[in-house]
Design an enzyme around this catalytic site. Structure first.
Site, PDB file in Angstrom:
ATOM      1  N   ALA A 274       0.841  -1.201   0.000  1.00  0.00           N
ATOM      2  CA  ALA A 274       0.000   0.000   0.000  1.00  0.00           C
ATOM      3  C   ALA A 274       0.876   1.250   0.000  1.00  0.00           C
ATOM      4  CB  ALA A 274      -0.937  -0.001   1.197  1.00  0.00           C
ATOM      5  N   ASP A 275       1.919   1.244   0.813  1.00  0.00           N
ATOM      6  CA  ASP A 275       2.862   2.365   0.825  1.00  0.00           C
ATOM      7  C   ASP A 275       3.574   2.508  -0.514  1.00  0.00           C
ATOM      8  OD1 ASP A 275       2.491   3.379   3.386  1.00  0.00           O
ATOM      9  OD2 ASP A 275       3.988   2.081   4.289  1.00  0.00           O
ATOM     10  N   LEU A 276       4.041   1.397  -1.059  1.00  0.00           N
ATOM     11  CA  LEU A 276       4.802   1.448  -2.304  1.00  0.00           C
ATOM     12  C   LEU A 276       3.929   1.918  -3.466  1.00  0.00           C
ATOM     13  CD1 LEU A 276       6.882  -1.833  -1.931  1.00  0.00           C
ATOM     14  CD2 LEU A 276       7.652   0.510  -1.571  1.00  0.00           C
TER      15      LEU A 276
ATOM     16  N   GLY B 128       3.444   5.570  -3.129  1.00  0.00           N
ATOM     17  CA  GLY B 128       4.649   6.271  -3.553  1.00  0.00           C
ATOM     18  C   GLY B 128       4.783   6.335  -5.056  1.00  0.00           C
TER      19      GLY B 128
ATOM     20  N   LEU C 144      -3.497   6.577   0.684  1.00  0.00           N
ATOM     21  CA  LEU C 144      -3.117   5.164   0.646  1.00  0.00           C
ATOM     22  C   LEU C 144      -4.328   4.287   0.356  1.00  0.00           C
ATOM     23  CD1 LEU C 144      -0.491   6.273   2.016  1.00  0.00           C
ATOM     24  CD2 LEU C 144      -0.432   4.151   3.338  1.00  0.00           C
TER      25      LEU C 144
END
Length: 422
Positions: free
Chosen positions: A195-197, A200, A227
């Site tokens: 989710a973070d990647l 980003g 997110l």
């Protein structure tokens, strides 16, 4: 105290001239992973990224270990490997911007920047004069990207959002893990912070689009990256399967809801990934194992047939996969031009001859830790290659250099440091 910024776009060009974004300067107020992943992409692409960190502590990921790197001279533990994974190529400036003097410095850096990235709670930077509305008054061309768990609007906007939570709320864990009716069944978090990647990567794309929009004369803008939005937007076929059919997708272990055989199967000495993506590949698989007739069997002739008759397909296939070693399968599948292969551990990944040939493991020189490993950015450019840049910075490593560029004198630096602002 008076500051004089360079104009936006006047970043550190001399060291990154051969990279696509050497003309951009980025102020990075983000921490942990989603924001830093976006700004590391920008740094890899040549942008000058100025990472603002809290004096004495820095980005939370500096402490997220073990493992930690060790000082090449003293052997003392330093920054965590986690920090090193997402902060390559940046300049670290240690500033306490809860102090009005620190706020003025960050504002001056933003005045001369093309992009600012932050991941504070909604509205948290307003009291420091570092919110979008405040900064666009001094830099109308600023592309300002906010990365939060739930976005700038909506009933959840004030909630804290972490990758694990978002994988659950966003639906990914509902389709990740072994089937509930099998041993070990139940929801599973993906092994990396997807989710973070994803947030980003979406942030990187959005920033580059907004810079293009600005450069066509339309000014800067505020980018809102959530997110949860990014997770929901990345469910791809699983979300459309539901929206089209009304049936809620279920966990299938390593299986695929729309393709078969497309899963992990037992080999004689390990686990084999079979990724048979079309009918031609399936017929080639059947021919390779000496059972060409199965490729035209009415139960298995098309993708839809194989998905509907998955249990019968696996009943035929599992005894076959168990009859050969992984090495035998890899050779057989390569000759047959059928995608398949082993499940590699990290040691095997970085020892794989193809990964080695592609140079995915690289090294950079760090002033404290010596030569440290890094993972090469996978983007490949023919005219502007992305050789690994500088190592992830020590906390505050570039404070004096960057602040001098906005007119802070040595005497002012000393006074700010004595006051604990730096």
């Amino acid at each position: 105290m008076t500051f004089h910024s360079e104009p936006a776009g006047a970043g550190s060009i001399e060291t990154t001239m051969n990279k696509p974004l050497s003309h951009l300067r980025v102020v990075d107020l983000s921490r942990i992973l989603a924001g830093p992943w976006a700004t590391q992409n920008l740094a890899d692409l040549g942008a000058e990224v100025i990472k603002i960190e809290k004096p004495g502590a820095g980005d939370d990921t500096r402490q997220m270990g073990p493992p930690f790197l060790t000082d090449e001279h003293t052997g003392e533990e330093g920054d965590a490997a986690y920090f090193m994974s997402c902060n390559r190529g940046k300049k670290s400036v240690a500033i306490d911007f809860s102090d009005p003097r620190g706020q003025r410095i960050v504002r001056e850096l933003a005045r001369g920047a093309d992009v600012l990235v932050e991941n504070y709670k909604v509205g948290a930077l307003k009291k420091y004069g570092l919110d979008y509305d405040s900064l666009r008054e001094i830099n109308p061309g600023l592309v300002y990207c906010s990365v939060t768990g739930f976005g700038q609007t909506g009933p959840y906007k004030d909630r804290a959002g972490y990758d694990y939570l978002i994988q659950g709320m966003g639906g990914l864990m509902s389709v990740t893990g072994e089937r509930d009716d099998l041993p070990g069944g139940g929801p599973q978090r993906a092994g990396v912070a997807v989710a973070d990647l994803l947030a980003g990567m979406y942030a990187t794309t959005a920033i580059l689009a907004a810079v293009q929009h600005r450069d066509r004369g339309h000014g800067g803008q505020h980018i809102d990256i959530s997110l949860l939005d990014c997770m929901v937007g990345s469910l791809v076929n699983q979300s459309m399967n539901y929206l089209v059919s009304g049936r809620v997708p279920q966990r299938m272990g390593s299986g695929h809801p729309n393709i078969a055989p497309y899963a992990v199967y037992p080999a004689a000495d390990g686990h084999l990934v079979l990724a048979v993506g079309n009918d031609t590949q399936f017929r080639r698989l059947c021919e390779a194992v000496g059972q060409a007739e199965v490729g035209t069997d009415s139960r298995f002739a098309t993708i839809a047939d194989r998905v509907r008759n998955r249990a019968e397909l696996d009943a035929w296939l599992v005894p076959l996969t168990r009859s050969r070693t992984l090495s035998d399968w890899t050779s057989l599948l390569e000759r047959a031009q059928v995608p398949g292969g082993p499940i590699n551990g990290m040691d095997q990944v970085f020892a794989d001859e193809h990964v080695v040939a592609r140079g995915m493991r690289a090294e950079v020189r760090h002033p404290r830790y010596g030569r440290v490993p890094t993972v090469r950015n996978p983007m490949r450019f023919s005219a502007t290659p992305l050789e690994p840049g500088s190592a992830p910075p020590m906390l505050g490593q570039h404070t004096d250099e960057v602040l001098r560029s906005v007119g802070v004198t040595p005497e002012q630096l000393a006074a700010l440091r004595q006051a604990g602002v730096l």
